[in-house]
Design an enzyme around this catalytic site. Sequence first.
Site, PDB file in Angstrom:
ATOM      1  N   HIS A 112       0.852  -1.192   0.000  1.00  0.00           N
ATOM      2  CA  HIS A 112       0.000   0.000   0.000  1.00  0.00           C
ATOM      3  C   HIS A 112       0.895   1.252   0.000  1.00  0.00           C
ATOM      4  O   HIS A 112       2.009   1.219   0.529  1.00  0.00           O
ATOM      5  CB  HIS A 112      -0.858  -0.037   1.260  1.00  0.00           C
ATOM      6  CG  HIS A 112      -1.901   1.019   1.342  1.00  0.00           C
ATOM      7  ND1 HIS A 112      -1.643   2.289   1.781  1.00  0.00           N
ATOM      8  CD2 HIS A 112      -3.217   0.987   1.028  1.00  0.00           C
ATOM      9  CE1 HIS A 112      -2.768   2.998   1.757  1.00  0.00           C
ATOM     10  NE2 HIS A 112      -3.736   2.229   1.306  1.00  0.00           N
ATOM     11  N   ASP A 189       3.000  -4.293   8.129  1.00  0.00           N
ATOM     12  CA  ASP A 189       1.768  -3.541   7.921  1.00  0.00           C
ATOM     13  C   ASP A 189       0.609  -4.516   8.127  1.00  0.00           C
ATOM     14  O   ASP A 189       0.357  -5.385   7.300  1.00  0.00           O
ATOM     15  CB  ASP A 189       1.773  -2.955   6.505  1.00  0.00           C
ATOM     16  CG  ASP A 189       0.436  -2.322   6.119  1.00  0.00           C
ATOM     17  OD1 ASP A 189      -0.527  -2.427   6.896  1.00  0.00           O
ATOM     18  OD2 ASP A 189       0.373  -1.728   5.032  1.00  0.00           O
ATOM     19  N   GLN A 192      -4.498  -5.127   6.814  1.00  0.00           N
ATOM     20  CA  GLN A 192      -5.421  -6.119   6.252  1.00  0.00           C
ATOM     21  C   GLN A 192      -5.305  -7.486   6.923  1.00  0.00           C
ATOM     22  O   GLN A 192      -5.975  -8.433   6.503  1.00  0.00           O
ATOM     23  CB  GLN A 192      -5.168  -6.286   4.738  1.00  0.00           C
ATOM     24  CG  GLN A 192      -5.375  -5.042   3.907  1.00  0.00           C
ATOM     25  CD  GLN A 192      -6.824  -4.579   3.857  1.00  0.00           C
ATOM     26  OE1 GLN A 192      -7.756  -5.290   4.241  1.00  0.00           O
ATOM     27  NE2 GLN A 192      -7.020  -3.360   3.389  1.00  0.00           N
ATOM     28  N   LYS A 215     -10.765  -0.685  10.130  1.00  0.00           N
ATOM     29  CA  LYS A 215     -10.886  -1.865   9.276  1.00  0.00           C
ATOM     30  C   LYS A 215     -11.258  -3.093  10.098  1.00  0.00           C
ATOM     31  O   LYS A 215     -11.308  -4.211   9.593  1.00  0.00           O
ATOM     32  CB  LYS A 215      -9.574  -2.105   8.529  1.00  0.00           C
ATOM     33  CG  LYS A 215      -9.248  -1.031   7.491  1.00  0.00           C
ATOM     34  CD  LYS A 215      -7.981  -1.361   6.754  1.00  0.00           C
ATOM     35  CE  LYS A 215      -7.361  -0.166   6.047  1.00  0.00           C
ATOM     36  NZ  LYS A 215      -8.039   0.205   4.807  1.00  0.00           N
ATOM     37  N   CYS A 353      -4.677   2.165  -4.058  1.00  0.00           N
ATOM     38  CA  CYS A 353      -3.541   2.790  -3.367  1.00  0.00           C
ATOM     39  C   CYS A 353      -2.270   1.963  -3.470  1.00  0.00           C
ATOM     40  O   CYS A 353      -1.335   2.153  -2.692  1.00  0.00           O
ATOM     41  CB  CYS A 353      -3.826   3.048  -1.888  1.00  0.00           C
ATOM     42  SG  CYS A 353      -5.176   4.162  -1.609  1.00  0.00           S
TER      43      CYS A 353
HETATM   44  C1  LIG Z   1      -2.340  -2.821   3.387  1.00  0.00           C
HETATM   45  C2  LIG Z   1      -2.755  -1.464   3.845  1.00  0.00           C
HETATM   46  N1  LIG Z   1      -1.859  -0.678   4.470  1.00  0.00           N
HETATM   47  C3  LIG Z   1      -2.184   0.528   4.919  1.00  0.00           C
HETATM   48  C4  LIG Z   1      -3.437   1.062   4.755  1.00  0.00           C
HETATM   49  C5  LIG Z   1      -3.729   2.446   5.247  1.00  0.00           C
HETATM   50  O1  LIG Z   1      -4.590   2.439   6.322  1.00  0.00           O
HETATM   51  P1  LIG Z   1      -5.181   3.807   6.919  1.00  0.00           P
HETATM   52  O2  LIG Z   1      -5.773   4.528   5.748  1.00  0.00           O
HETATM   53  O3  LIG Z   1      -6.194   3.377   7.895  1.00  0.00           O
HETATM   54  O4  LIG Z   1      -4.058   4.560   7.518  1.00  0.00           O
HETATM   55  C6  LIG Z   1      -4.403   0.290   4.126  1.00  0.00           C
HETATM   56  C7  LIG Z   1      -5.762   0.821   3.950  1.00  0.00           C
HETATM   57  O5  LIG Z   1      -6.318   0.954   2.894  1.00  0.00           O
HETATM   58  C8  LIG Z   1      -4.051  -0.999   3.660  1.00  0.00           C
HETATM   59  O6  LIG Z   1      -4.945  -1.759   3.023  1.00  0.00           O
END
Ligand SMILES: Cc1ncc(COP(=O)(O)O)c(C=O)c1O
Lengths: 398, 142
Positions: A112, A189, A192, A215, A353
């Site tokens: 991401h 990270d 997910q 999430k 993203c």
């Molecule tokens: C794998 C991953 N990392 C990071 C994020 C970012 O999360 P947040 O927008 O809650 O900071 C997301 C969310 O879309 C994600 O799917």
Amino acid sequence: MNREDFPMFNQDIVYLDNGATTFKPNVVIDKIKDYYENYSANAHRGDYDISYKVDLEYEDAREKVVNFINAKEKEEVIFTGGTTDSLNMIVNGFFAPIMEPLDEVILTTTEHASNILPWFRLANTKGIKIKYIPLDDNYHVTIDNLKKVITPNTKVISLAYVTNVIGDIRPIKEITKFAHENNIFVVVDGAQSVPHLKTDVQDLDIDFLAFSAHKMLGPTGVGVLYGKRELMEEIEPINMGGGMNESFDNEKEIILKDLPARLEAGTPNIAGVIGFGAAIDYLNKIGMDKIQERELQLRNYLIEKLVKIPHIDLINLEADSGIVSFNVEGIFSQDVAYYLNKYNICVRAGNHCAKLVKNATGVTNSIRVSLYFYNTENEIDSLVELLKDKEKIMAEMI
Amino acid sequence: MDKEIKREIIMEHYSHPKNRLRKDNPDYLKVNTNNASCIDNLDIYLKIKNNLIEDIVFDGEACAISIASTSIAITNLIGKTVDEALKYIENFNSMVNEKEYDKNILNEAIVFDDIYKQSNRQNCALLPYKGIKKALLDYLNK
Ligand SMILES: Cc1ncc(COP(=O)(O)O)c(C=O)c1O
């Protein structure tokens, strides 16, 4: 299962975008409301009853997180604004001060943006080098491929436990074992993964973990930064201000508080954190094993139907999570999403993203279905029924 | 215009867009146009001489509405002067944003006269015009 607990389901809506954010159960909404209605005071100021209650509830939520991910102690758990915030704190507060030019971070192209761009900045400001683990035919990470990119300059591997487009579950335990044998840090990270499968940071031997409350049934704007105690002690607070200092007289004499307060400057998202605690209770009541099992069931049900539709190109046939990415042959993903929206079906179209994914898959954008335990076979049936008929999609997408 | 006819025109431009190709030619001004909220992303190339738009081509990825709108825009704008084109674009923007506009000068672009009813698709129809307008203003300011 448990749909009656979620007020959003009073609407006629098929929600298949849980990777973006999840619905909230009543217990979470009520908990937040309770704070605003009954003890709406600031934290860390326990001079009167309602403020004291805030501290208790806030720290109680922290304790819940500690247990949920099996951290050792509360000093290892910091509340942040979300995964993005946590990752930036890790990169800028821990790695920026210790990384030298030519030191290397290892990423993957399926990360991401929030696990790529903070590192890109370090590459631009400090001259660190970025490397990517080559992915196998299913876009998965293997230890063998990881070994190919390790060099004596490798300082850190930063990767998602579960990726948000491919939905593959990475072999984190083997990765940390190999990394630690080579004096390499591992940042995970968990955006997910933590909502969908049991997380044990001690068993996995993770150095840093980031995830978001929204999430996993919790409120938006709250997240967690976990780090091993000895590493957390080394993080430089990027945010300085109230609530994190013990005393100061002049710029030479600043005494900061101990963890976890040191890394939580300013008034935190109190309602959010307390609501998050209720979300964790709720997940525990169902059980993370059961949640994972149910999602796999739903995934398999969906995949079985999708593979039978000739004009569906599945991108991630092999993945053990509730994320299913695909395209309808010859139709732009956004048009498919618009079409489904006409039937109140919410899916995500785009690059999610993860703009480097195209380097791995050759596909610039796709439709993503991301399931949670509360989805149903019926919902999947409605989706599949609408996808079966390509003529209908073409006719109704504009 | 009948709904079904509109649909046919849009689908025809989407399936067989005018001038969808790359142009790496110094005679062409290049402008990128994209929608922040989605994944539409087009490069538009304009050839302008003495205030006259001689050619426009485009490439990139976008949804059906954006592609069709771009194809229709190109069909209408080639051969116009820069001033005429800017007026045309203003008129189109007014239509999509539910303001007063002149129905008679839009030609096929009139197929988007009720796109405002789908607020999530207004920006798709506007996408090419956003880019072309920017390129035209850049040309004038040079
Ligand atoms: C794998 C991953 N990392 C990071 C994020 C970012 O999360 P947040 O927008 O809650 O900071 C997301 C969310 O879309 C994600 O799917």
